[in-house]
Scaffold this motif. Structure first.
Motif, mmCIF file in Angstrom:
data_model
loop_
_atom_site.group_PDB
_atom_site.id
_atom_site.type_symbol
_atom_site.label_atom_id
_atom_site.label_comp_id
_atom_site.label_asym_id
_atom_site.label_seq_id
_atom_site.Cartn_x
_atom_site.Cartn_y
_atom_site.Cartn_z
ATOM 1 N N LYS A 75 0.831 -1.211 0.000
ATOM 2 C CA LYS A 75 0.000 0.000 0.000
ATOM 3 C C LYS A 75 0.862 1.256 0.000
ATOM 4 O O LYS A 75 0.592 2.210 -0.733
ATOM 5 C CB LYS A 75 -0.951 0.009 1.205
ATOM 6 C CG LYS A 75 -2.101 -0.944 1.072
ATOM 7 C CD LYS A 75 -3.014 -0.882 2.287
ATOM 8 C CE LYS A 75 -4.156 -1.853 2.152
ATOM 9 N NZ LYS A 75 -5.050 -1.823 3.313
ATOM 10 N N ARG A 76 1.927 1.262 0.822
ATOM 11 C CA ARG A 76 2.815 2.436 0.873
ATOM 12 C C ARG A 76 3.564 2.614 -0.450
ATOM 13 O O ARG A 76 3.720 3.743 -0.933
ATOM 14 C CB ARG A 76 3.787 2.326 2.045
ATOM 15 C CG ARG A 76 3.112 2.594 3.393
ATOM 16 C CD ARG A 76 4.109 2.760 4.528
ATOM 17 N NE ARG A 76 4.854 1.567 4.835
ATOM 18 C CZ ARG A 76 4.443 0.580 5.650
ATOM 19 N NH1 ARG A 76 3.270 0.670 6.248
ATOM 20 N NH2 ARG A 76 5.198 -0.479 5.875
ATOM 21 N N GLU A 78 2.506 1.631 -3.346
ATOM 22 C CA GLU A 78 1.505 2.072 -4.331
ATOM 23 C C GLU A 78 1.230 3.570 -4.171
ATOM 24 O O GLU A 78 1.197 4.312 -5.159
ATOM 25 C CB GLU A 78 0.212 1.270 -4.171
ATOM 26 C CG GLU A 78 -0.831 1.614 -5.224
ATOM 27 C CD GLU A 78 -2.062 0.744 -5.115
ATOM 28 O OE1 GLU A 78 -2.597 0.374 -6.163
ATOM 29 O OE2 GLU A 78 -2.498 0.439 -3.972
ATOM 30 N N THR A 79 1.072 4.018 -2.936
ATOM 31 C CA THR A 79 0.825 5.441 -2.671
ATOM 32 C C THR A 79 1.986 6.304 -3.182
ATOM 33 O O THR A 79 1.770 7.396 -3.709
ATOM 34 C CB THR A 79 0.624 5.675 -1.155
ATOM 35 O OG1 THR A 79 -0.521 4.919 -0.731
ATOM 36 C CG2 THR A 79 0.409 7.139 -0.832
ATOM 37 N N SER A 84 1.492 -0.893 -8.671
ATOM 38 C CA SER A 84 0.030 -0.857 -8.620
ATOM 39 C C SER A 84 -0.471 -2.240 -8.232
ATOM 40 O O SER A 84 0.204 -3.244 -8.446
ATOM 41 C CB SER A 84 -0.558 -0.423 -9.966
ATOM 42 O OG SER A 84 -0.231 -1.368 -10.967
#
Length: 153
Positions: A75-76, A78-79, A84
């Motif tokens: 998630k980090r 991707e952010t 992705s």
């Protein structure tokens, strides 16, 4: 005959490996700081540079990290635009992870940065010595895994 399990702290292989692990963490922290990456995020990228698209399950196995540890890392990343995540087309239960353009484009720069840090920090460590130590470490890891699997039965 010399004992392997000498009681002195300085003679403990496990303590030496522990200290080496701490130093490697600091080394990678310094080397990866310009990219705002942690070591664990870096190894996720390493795995994806080898295989650009992977399932969460395959990535978890390759990195030997539980999915509940890996998910926040992904998630980090991707952010920050490195990768992705999406559901598989054939199986919606499978989470697919793949590099973004940024993730692909930064590979050479990060490799060069780490190479420079290795050269600067490990004077006198030949490629042959490096590869011998890596092979010894793999052998030790496998022996410990084998022992622990036997112990779990």
């Amino acid at each position: 005959m010399e004992k392997i399990t000498d009681i002195k702290l300085a003679d403990q292989l496990c303590f030496s490996i522990y200290n080496t692990s701490r130093l490697f963490t600091k080394f990678y922290q310094k080397a990866l700081e310009p990219y705002h990456l942690t070591y664990t995020q870096y190894i996720v990228l390493l795995a994806l540079w080898e295989e650009e698209c992977s399932t969460l399950n395959d990535l978890s196995k390759k990195l030997d990290l539980a999915s509940n540890t890996l998910t926040p890392l992904l998630k980090r990343l991707e952010t920050a635009g490195w990768l992705s995540r999406c559901r598989g087309k054939d199986d919606q239960r499978q989470l697919q992870v793949q590099l973004t353009e940024k993730g692909r484009a930064q590979k050479l720069a990060i490799e060069q940065s780490l190479e420079n840090c290795v050269v600067d920090s490990m004077n006198g460590l030949s490629p042959e010595t490096y590869h011998r130590m890596l092979a010894d470490h793999h052998q030790l890891n496998q022996a410990l895994k084998n022992y622990l699997e036997l112990d779990a039965e």
